[in-house]
Design an enzyme around this catalytic site. Sequence first.
Site, PDB file in Angstrom:
ATOM      1  N   ASP A 189      -4.914   1.680  11.104  1.00 54.18           N
ATOM      2  CA  ASP A 189      -5.974   1.485  11.816  1.00 54.18           C
ATOM      3  C   ASP A 189      -5.600   0.746  13.699  1.00 54.18           C
ATOM      4  O   ASP A 189      -5.606   1.824  14.329  1.00 54.18           O
ATOM      5  CB  ASP A 189      -6.662   0.112  10.772  1.00 54.18           C
ATOM      6  CG  ASP A 189      -7.995  -0.030  10.812  1.00 54.18           C
ATOM      7  OD1 ASP A 189      -8.583   0.768  11.278  1.00 54.18           O
ATOM      8  OD2 ASP A 189      -8.722  -0.968  10.806  1.00 54.18           O
ATOM      9  N   GLY A 243       0.353  -1.462  -0.263  1.00 51.16           N
ATOM     10  CA  GLY A 243       0.232  -0.198   0.055  1.00 51.16           C
ATOM     11  C   GLY A 243       0.549   1.490  -0.102  1.00 51.16           C
ATOM     12  O   GLY A 243       0.329   2.283  -0.286  1.00 51.16           O
ATOM     13  N   ASP A 287      -5.818  -0.442  -0.859  1.00 48.69           N
ATOM     14  CA  ASP A 287      -6.800  -1.435  -1.785  1.00 48.69           C
ATOM     15  C   ASP A 287      -7.677  -1.746  -1.389  1.00 48.69           C
ATOM     16  O   ASP A 287      -8.217  -1.566   0.042  1.00 48.69           O
ATOM     17  CB  ASP A 287      -6.225  -2.574  -2.114  1.00 48.69           C
ATOM     18  CG  ASP A 287      -5.398  -3.486  -1.031  1.00 48.69           C
ATOM     19  OD1 ASP A 287      -5.641  -2.627  -0.065  1.00 48.69           O
ATOM     20  OD2 ASP A 287      -5.985  -4.659  -0.823  1.00 48.69           O
ATOM     21  N   ARG A 319      -6.269   0.223  -5.911  1.00 46.99           N
ATOM     22  CA  ARG A 319      -4.748   1.409  -5.467  1.00 46.99           C
ATOM     23  C   ARG A 319      -4.365   2.067  -6.990  1.00 46.99           C
ATOM     24  O   ARG A 319      -3.580   3.161  -6.117  1.00 46.99           O
ATOM     25  CB  ARG A 319      -3.567   0.311  -5.414  1.00 46.99           C
ATOM     26  CG  ARG A 319      -3.806  -1.050  -4.336  1.00 46.99           C
ATOM     27  CD  ARG A 319      -2.051  -1.708  -4.529  1.00 46.99           C
ATOM     28  NE  ARG A 319      -2.301  -2.580  -3.623  1.00 46.99           N
ATOM     29  CZ  ARG A 319      -2.702  -3.096  -2.244  1.00 46.99           C
ATOM     30  NH1 ARG A 319      -2.657  -2.767  -1.474  1.00 46.99           N
ATOM     31  NH2 ARG A 319      -2.216  -4.441  -1.901  1.00 46.99           N
ATOM     32  N   LYS A 359      -5.986   6.765  11.048  1.00 47.52           N
ATOM     33  CA  LYS A 359      -7.183   6.192  12.001  1.00 47.52           C
ATOM     34  C   LYS A 359      -7.317   6.038  13.558  1.00 47.52           C
ATOM     35  O   LYS A 359      -7.465   4.560  14.135  1.00 47.52           O
ATOM     36  CB  LYS A 359      -8.064   5.128  11.249  1.00 47.52           C
ATOM     37  CG  LYS A 359      -8.555   4.794   9.465  1.00 47.52           C
ATOM     38  CD  LYS A 359      -9.257   3.503   9.684  1.00 47.52           C
ATOM     39  CE  LYS A 359      -9.283   3.274   8.129  1.00 47.52           C
ATOM     40  NZ  LYS A 359     -10.371   2.225   8.130  1.00 47.52           N
ATOM     41  N   PHE A 411     -13.912   2.821   5.153  1.00 45.01           N
ATOM     42  CA  PHE A 411     -13.250   2.497   4.420  1.00 45.01           C
ATOM     43  C   PHE A 411     -12.639   3.010   2.855  1.00 45.01           C
ATOM     44  O   PHE A 411     -13.391   3.704   2.073  1.00 45.01           O
ATOM     45  CB  PHE A 411     -13.301   0.640   4.063  1.00 45.01           C
ATOM     46  CG  PHE A 411     -12.045  -0.463   4.244  1.00 45.01           C
ATOM     47  CD1 PHE A 411     -11.314  -0.591   5.025  1.00 45.01           C
ATOM     48  CD2 PHE A 411     -11.822  -0.223   2.569  1.00 45.01           C
ATOM     49  CE1 PHE A 411     -10.492  -1.936   4.628  1.00 45.01           C
ATOM     50  CE2 PHE A 411     -10.253  -1.207   2.784  1.00 45.01           C
ATOM     51  CZ  PHE A 411      -9.794  -2.182   3.124  1.00 45.01           C
ATOM     52  N   LEU A 412     -11.346   3.185   2.950  1.00 46.88           N
ATOM     53  CA  LEU A 412      -9.995   3.601   2.226  1.00 46.88           C
ATOM     54  C   LEU A 412     -10.109   3.416   1.214  1.00 46.88           C
ATOM     55  O   LEU A 412      -9.176   1.824   0.806  1.00 46.88           O
ATOM     56  CB  LEU A 412      -9.818   5.901   2.911  1.00 46.88           C
ATOM     57  CG  LEU A 412     -10.104   6.193   3.546  1.00 46.88           C
ATOM     58  CD1 LEU A 412      -8.723   6.726   4.420  1.00 46.88           C
ATOM     59  CD2 LEU A 412     -11.343   6.929   3.163  1.00 46.88           C
TER      60      LEU A 412
HETATM   61  P1  IMP Z   1      -3.605  -2.087  11.330  1.00 39.91           P
HETATM   62  O1  IMP Z   1      -2.624  -3.043  11.508  1.00 39.91           O
HETATM   63  O2  IMP Z   1      -4.861  -2.806  11.494  1.00 39.91           O
HETATM   64  O3  IMP Z   1      -2.666  -0.900  11.442  1.00 39.91           O
HETATM   65  O4  IMP Z   1      -3.877  -2.347   9.957  1.00 39.91           O
HETATM   66  C1  IMP Z   1      -3.259  -1.449   8.799  1.00 39.91           C
HETATM   67  C2  IMP Z   1      -3.336  -2.070   7.213  1.00 39.91           C
HETATM   68  O5  IMP Z   1      -3.947  -2.509   6.729  1.00 39.91           O
HETATM   69  C3  IMP Z   1      -2.757  -0.832   6.678  1.00 39.91           C
HETATM   70  O6  IMP Z   1      -1.710  -1.112   6.035  1.00 39.91           O
HETATM   71  C4  IMP Z   1      -3.534  -0.977   5.173  1.00 39.91           C
HETATM   72  O7  IMP Z   1      -3.084  -2.101   4.571  1.00 39.91           O
HETATM   73  C5  IMP Z   1      -4.631  -1.787   5.876  1.00 39.91           C
HETATM   74  N1  IMP Z   1      -5.749  -1.399   5.760  1.00 39.91           N
HETATM   75  C6  IMP Z   1      -6.493  -0.249   7.155  1.00 39.91           C
HETATM   76  N2  IMP Z   1      -7.702   0.334   6.930  1.00 39.91           N
HETATM   77  C7  IMP Z   1      -7.574   0.468   5.215  1.00 39.91           C
HETATM   78  C8  IMP Z   1      -8.363   1.050   5.290  1.00 39.91           C
HETATM   79  O8  IMP Z   1      -9.087   1.879   5.236  1.00 39.91           O
HETATM   80  N3  IMP Z   1      -8.225   0.972   3.035  1.00 39.91           N
HETATM   81  C9  IMP Z   1      -6.992  -0.186   2.773  1.00 39.91           C
HETATM   82  N4  IMP Z   1      -6.094  -0.599   3.588  1.00 39.91           N
HETATM   83  C10 IMP Z   1      -6.924  -0.251   5.043  1.00 39.91           C
HETATM   84 MG    MG Z   2      -0.359  -1.521   4.737  1.00 41.40          MG
END
Ligand code: IMP
Ligand code: MG
Length: 177
Positions: A104, A45, A160, A166, A132, A153-154
């Site tokens: 996230d 990403g 993606d 993407r 977030k 969700f973006l």
């Molecule tokens: P985390 O481990 O929950 O912080 O997730 C981080 C990863 O989840 C990011 O680097 C993204 O790859 C994916 N992710 C989290 N939220 C989104 C979103 O809104 N859109 C797309 N990918 C997301």
């Molecule tokens: Mg990521």
Amino acid sequence: MKFFKSTSEPVYSKEAIAARVGELAASIEADYGGKQLVLVGVLTGSFIFLADLARELSLDCEIDFIRVESYGEGLVTSGAPRITTLTKLDLTGKEVLVVDEIVDTGLTLRALVDHLSQSGAASVKVAALVDKKTHRRVDVTVDYTGFEIEDGFLVGYGLDAAEKRRNLPAIYLLSDR
Ligand code: IMP
Ligand code: MG
């Protein structure tokens, strides 16, 4: 683009992203001037954010990537991120800046920062384009944040949904319309 309604307004436009990336680069430059900086992009990403950020930085830096997998094809984290591709560069004594497109729960970054902190790096900091913050499940410091968003969700600009979208040039809320 056929798969996305042209009437949809982006959450962050191309122009807004470019302006914010420029500001982040200025702060990073001010903080790292004269140091051996390594940008470590989180695949997949971060590839567009890293490409834009790197070109705004007028300091010597090395670039590498690391891959962490936690989502598979879904929209919800599995809760157990695995580092599946390591960096190629030796990070010993280097200032590492992890470049991620969105944070996230923080689980992915927590795993990465813990891993990179054991690599002998002089420092490990984090730049994320979108945060977030209210979704956090584990504590992790984001040193350079582009935008904060409450929810949703973006997609686009590297982000993606099941590996698609993407390549949208701006950031949109995922929509099934
Ligand atoms: P985390 O481990 O929950 O912080 O997730 C981080 C990863 O989840 C990011 O680097 C993204 O790859 C994916 N992710 C989290 N939220 C989104 C979103 O809104 N859109 C797309 N990918 C997301
Ligand atoms: Mg990521």
